[in-house]
Design a protein around this motif. Sequence first.
Motif, short mmCIF file in Angstrom:
data_model
loop_
_atom_site.label_atom_id
_atom_site.label_comp_id
_atom_site.label_asym_id
_atom_site.label_seq_id
_atom_site.Cartn_x
_atom_site.Cartn_y
_atom_site.Cartn_z
N ASP A 59 -5.63 -9.38 -7.57
CA ASP A 59 -6.16 -8.11 -8.07
C ASP A 59 -7.56 -7.91 -7.51
O ASP A 59 -8.02 -8.64 -6.62
N TRP A 68 1.60 2.37 -9.74
CA TRP A 68 1.94 1.72 -8.48
C TRP A 68 1.62 0.24 -8.50
O TRP A 68 2.31 -0.57 -7.86
N ALA A 69 0.59 -0.17 -9.23
CA ALA A 69 0.25 -1.60 -9.30
C ALA A 69 1.43 -2.41 -9.81
O ALA A 69 1.69 -3.52 -9.31
N THR A 70 2.15 -1.87 -10.78
CA THR A 70 3.32 -2.58 -11.31
C THR A 70 4.41 -2.67 -10.25
O THR A 70 5.04 -3.72 -10.08
N GLN A 75 0.23 -7.32 -14.38
CA GLN A 75 -0.99 -7.54 -13.63
C GLN A 75 -1.63 -8.85 -14.10
O GLN A 75 -1.36 -9.33 -15.20
N LYS A 81 4.03 -2.60 -6.96
CA LYS A 81 3.59 -3.54 -5.92
C LYS A 81 3.73 -4.99 -6.37
O LYS A 81 4.29 -5.82 -5.64
N ASN A 82 3.26 -5.27 -7.57
CA ASN A 82 3.27 -6.66 -8.03
C ASN A 82 4.67 -7.17 -8.33
O ASN A 82 4.92 -8.37 -8.22
N GLU A 125 -3.63 -1.18 -17.45
CA GLU A 125 -4.58 -2.19 -17.00
C GLU A 125 -4.05 -3.62 -17.01
O GLU A 125 -4.63 -4.48 -16.34
N GLU A 181 0.83 -1.20 0.00
CA GLU A 181 0.00 0.00 0.00
C GLU A 181 0.87 1.25 0.00
O GLU A 181 1.27 1.73 -1.05
#
Length: 551
Positions: free
Chosen positions: A329, A216-218, A496, A220-221, A492, A113
Amino acid sequence: MKLLAASLLSLAVSSAIAGTAPTFDPRQLSETVKTLSSDEFEGRAPASAGETRTVEYLTAQMRAAGLKPGGDLGADGKRGWTQAVPLLRAEIVGTPALSVAVNGQAQALAQGEQIAVRAALDGAKAVSIANAPLVFAGYGVKAPERNWDDFKGVDLRGKIAVVLINDPDFETGQGDFGGPAMTYYGRWTYKYEEAARQGALGLLIVHETAPASYGWATVKNSNTNTMFDVVREQPGAVHPRMEGWVQRDFAVDLFRRAGLDFDALKRQAQTRDFQPVALKGVTLSADYAVDSKVITSHNVVGRVEGRKRPNETVLYTGHWDHLGVGLPDAKGDRIYNGAVDNGTGMAALLALGRAFAHAKPQPDRSVVFLAVTAEEKGLLGSEYYASRPLYPLETTVGVINMDALSPQGPAHDFTISGSAKLELLDALVATAKRWDMRYTPDSKPEAGYFFRSDHFPFAKRGVPAISYGSGNDWVEGGVAAGKAAGERYTAERYHQPADQWEASWSFTGMTRELQVLYTLGSELANGKRWPNWDAGSEFRGARDASADQRR
């Protein structure tokens, strides 16, 4: 549909004019991507059941294609299908305890987060940090040749450095780092290495979408799952104990609570006179165990031996790995299937292997098809091959890398990662013209794509190397359609679970691109040319140093 049919007919005519390149089956390409990105392969993480299935599949496909094993020599003196790649594997055990304190007031941080910390790659079995001070160190760059030093001799022992992503001149577009095109100083890999050299206990990189070139999703993952590195004698020399990223909004607020203006400090960091700034009253604590061990992953290698000069090699590359199983996700999907990245590259590699294996006559030089591991962990499979090549780099004619090609329809153009100038690109440009395709330079040199794909470990050792990219000026829809699709993919799907195979993909663009890439490789493999870097390239010297080993 009439427009698309007419465009495809025109492309078919231009392809016929182009010469003797074989045809490639879009259905076969689609089937390969569908298989490799299915849930059965569990996201193709190194050192997992997904790796075992992937290596078995690629080996079976290369064998069926008619390629010969090109990997490590066995005890019997014969080559196998793989090159063993020893890697340090590190994974955080359980949920890490992370917090910051401002003037004694503690705030718990949630992994993935506000912060994304990586499993320790310095060999530590645990990370235990209590109230370590934070120091803002600009862009984390020490570049003597540019008279640039963001550290200015600050003592970082026992402290956590906080730095910005990309180069100091990313936002201004001009300065000591070449303007908008990212240098290696802008890459996160460099920033961790430099922090270790500076003696920092840890490094946190502030994530911002534009300079990072992904959301940020990239982050984090890519950073909260299992980490890998090549096996090093002194891993602590290039890895601080703690490595991670923090969200921009969190960083801005943390700076504010320390009495600092984040944006003002960023502007200062864009100048040579910047001085490191302590976040007064701010400390970080972290406590987590690390499951750290040396494992063996594998590159998969097929080969067509040259008839006349088998010791000279044309090398096609692509990475087989993706992120495996990770954080869910919004839909609860935890499998990072990696259809485009890089199922498409593997489909291309296998298709080219089939074409060369059935070429009559066989090429004069050898052609090697290298599917590398652990690209997503820092180009580790290609780095290992380049440091311990199965076939000498001095007599490797060139490297053609394929990473995340478009599974859509054809485009009028193509690109490569980065803006390097070399004769291999000149040859590609000339070849593509036969298919009425033009070269469009990397539209985002600030994203540092040149340093983010498997051609780079070869390039830095002097081997002419490019990473081919599909164009965005689509035959149907033009630049608007191609650019919009690329932006949607980055936002998107990239890194992910949504990077999944689609039945609607036509793969007709790839069939034409493979004709171009086959022709480029075939002409190199049947000629006597040794492409080189341009005279002003930073890689020219390394190539020239081995000139006496090439005819």
